[in-house]
Write an enzyme that holds these catalytic residues in place. Sequence first.
Site, PDB file in Angstrom:
ATOM      1  N   TYR A 154       2.684 -17.865 -21.070  1.00  0.00           N
ATOM      2  CA  TYR A 154       3.825 -17.269 -20.368  1.00  0.00           C
ATOM      3  C   TYR A 154       3.450 -16.838 -18.949  1.00  0.00           C
ATOM      4  O   TYR A 154       4.322 -16.559 -18.132  1.00  0.00           O
ATOM      5  CB  TYR A 154       4.378 -16.055 -21.132  1.00  0.00           C
ATOM      6  CG  TYR A 154       4.969 -16.390 -22.486  1.00  0.00           C
ATOM      7  CD1 TYR A 154       5.243 -17.689 -22.860  1.00  0.00           C
ATOM      8  CD2 TYR A 154       5.269 -15.379 -23.399  1.00  0.00           C
ATOM      9  CE1 TYR A 154       5.767 -17.996 -24.106  1.00  0.00           C
ATOM     10  CE2 TYR A 154       5.805 -15.676 -24.647  1.00  0.00           C
ATOM     11  CZ  TYR A 154       6.045 -16.986 -24.991  1.00  0.00           C
ATOM     12  OH  TYR A 154       6.577 -17.277 -26.227  1.00  0.00           O
TER      13      TYR A 154
ATOM     14  N   LYS B 243      -4.794 -22.093 -32.676  1.00  0.00           N
ATOM     15  CA  LYS B 243      -4.525 -23.524 -32.886  1.00  0.00           C
ATOM     16  C   LYS B 243      -5.750 -24.261 -32.353  1.00  0.00           C
ATOM     17  O   LYS B 243      -5.682 -25.113 -31.453  1.00  0.00           O
ATOM     18  CB  LYS B 243      -3.230 -23.892 -32.129  1.00  0.00           C
ATOM     19  CG  LYS B 243      -2.721 -25.283 -32.364  1.00  0.00           C
ATOM     20  CD  LYS B 243      -2.140 -25.488 -33.751  1.00  0.00           C
ATOM     21  CE  LYS B 243      -1.713 -26.935 -33.921  1.00  0.00           C
ATOM     22  NZ  LYS B 243      -1.433 -27.277 -35.338  1.00  0.00           N
TER      23      LYS B 243
ATOM     24  N   ASP C  45       0.352 -22.910 -37.474  1.00  0.00           N
ATOM     25  CA  ASP C  45       1.377 -23.591 -38.285  1.00  0.00           C
ATOM     26  C   ASP C  45       1.267 -23.162 -39.749  1.00  0.00           C
ATOM     27  O   ASP C  45       2.274 -22.927 -40.427  1.00  0.00           O
ATOM     28  CB  ASP C  45       1.301 -25.117 -38.129  1.00  0.00           C
ATOM     29  CG  ASP C  45      -0.131 -25.645 -38.056  1.00  0.00           C
ATOM     30  OD1 ASP C  45      -1.058 -24.825 -37.942  1.00  0.00           O
ATOM     31  OD2 ASP C  45      -0.320 -26.863 -38.121  1.00  0.00           O
TER      32      ASP C  45
ATOM     33  N   ASP D 271       4.595 -13.959 -30.231  1.00  0.00           N
ATOM     34  CA  ASP D 271       6.026 -13.866 -29.964  1.00  0.00           C
ATOM     35  C   ASP D 271       6.803 -14.482 -31.132  1.00  0.00           C
ATOM     36  O   ASP D 271       7.728 -13.880 -31.701  1.00  0.00           O
ATOM     37  CB  ASP D 271       6.313 -14.627 -28.655  1.00  0.00           C
ATOM     38  CG  ASP D 271       7.729 -14.456 -28.176  1.00  0.00           C
ATOM     39  OD1 ASP D 271       8.455 -13.634 -28.762  1.00  0.00           O
ATOM     40  OD2 ASP D 271       8.122 -15.150 -27.213  1.00  0.00           O
TER      41      ASP D 271
ATOM     42  N   ASP E 129       8.607 -12.405 -34.576  1.00  0.00           N
ATOM     43  CA  ASP E 129      10.048 -12.528 -34.819  1.00  0.00           C
ATOM     44  C   ASP E 129      10.301 -13.056 -36.234  1.00  0.00           C
ATOM     45  O   ASP E 129      11.229 -12.613 -36.909  1.00  0.00           O
ATOM     46  CB  ASP E 129      10.705 -13.447 -33.784  1.00  0.00           C
ATOM     47  CG  ASP E 129      11.358 -12.643 -32.678  1.00  0.00           C
ATOM     48  OD1 ASP E 129      10.903 -11.493 -32.446  1.00  0.00           O
ATOM     49  OD2 ASP E 129      12.311 -13.137 -32.053  1.00  0.00           O
TER      50      ASP E 129
END
Length: 357
Positions: A141, A191, A224, A248, A252
């Site tokens: 970001y 990852k 994942d 993030d 959520d």
Amino acid sequence: MNVQFVLLPGDGIGPEIVSQARRVLEAVADKFSHSFHFQEHLIGGCAIDATGDPLPEATLDACKKSDAVLLGAVGGPKWDDPSAKTRPEAGLLRIRKELQLFANLRPITPFPELLDASPLKPEILRGTDILFFRELTGGIYFGPSSCEDLPGGGQRAQSTMVYETYEVERIFRLAAEAARNRRGKLTMVDKANVLEASRLWRRVCGQLVQQEYSDLEYEVVLVDAMAMHLISRPASFDVVVTSNMFGDILTDEASMLPGSLGMLPSASLGESGPGLYEPIHGSAPDIAGKGIANPLATILASAMMLRHSCQMPDEADCIEQAVKRTLAAGARTADIAKPNEQAYGTVEITDSVLTAL
Ligand code: NAD
């Protein structure tokens, strides 16, 4: 103790819920013989209306001088015009940057009394108590990004995930210390099978575990796989630490576990200086001014504020226990009440928390 708090009620239901959290903080100050001082300042849409700036200098100055900041929420349809010069959310991003808040903490602790409100089966959810640490000021970001027109038509865009060792170390240490004070289990999500930046996370975290945190039960999980495990076995996690974008998305996803946004607090912390505490929900313009908003996420955020910024764990426990007892006694706001169940208003449910306190 003498403590200076800045309250930033913001927009929509913000003023309704922050004023209730203040009542709870005042009661705690009485009970434990502390002096809590409060200053209220503008942020978000109401600040744009009053000053043209979603984070006026007076607000930022007061926050920097305070011990901790409690925020309601910002935004609403009034300020949604995409061609507007500035937006309420810009105030939120700037305050996080100005206070150098690199760690976002989100506890996911479904209340046993509200298991019915969750989309998951109670037997999967039972025992879930996760504390997420999301890196907040680095990663994809904030890395270099660009978009260019291609000569043959179409465009080419890129966003870059960038991390440095110190950014990984400082959030990992916070998470590891928290795990030590909880059940001693730490999960790092990355990852690393694909991303170079994740391989840095894996090396840095692995080294810290070897050198400083070998007492912890440590595991690494690919992002994942983590998305699946959160739904299939959420109770198996204790503290989870991860980078900005993965955090993030995962937080959520996890916020759905307890069934209502109105119950979830969060904290954003820096190396030193004041932390920022807020509910994870937005300004709920659809119910603003009706006196029915659930203030419990903000009240629980104020408990986090006492624990993390004021070193008052007993006072924080006291608020959390009072919320638990309130729910156990059957008090529910409309967002967590069952159909046909009587719903309490914002002030009424806070009265119940105060009684329990
Ligand atoms: P929202 O979280 O405000 O509302 C989503 C739904 O949940 C609504 O139906 C709302 O009534 C309900 N809800 C939220 N909080 C509640 C509470 N405490 N008690 C009872 N019900 C509650 O999300 P949204 O509708 O997508 O966004 C509304 C505005 O909030 C937008 O302007 C958005 O940009 C802003 N927003 C701000 C923040 C923040 O300040 N941190 C976060 C998210 C959204």
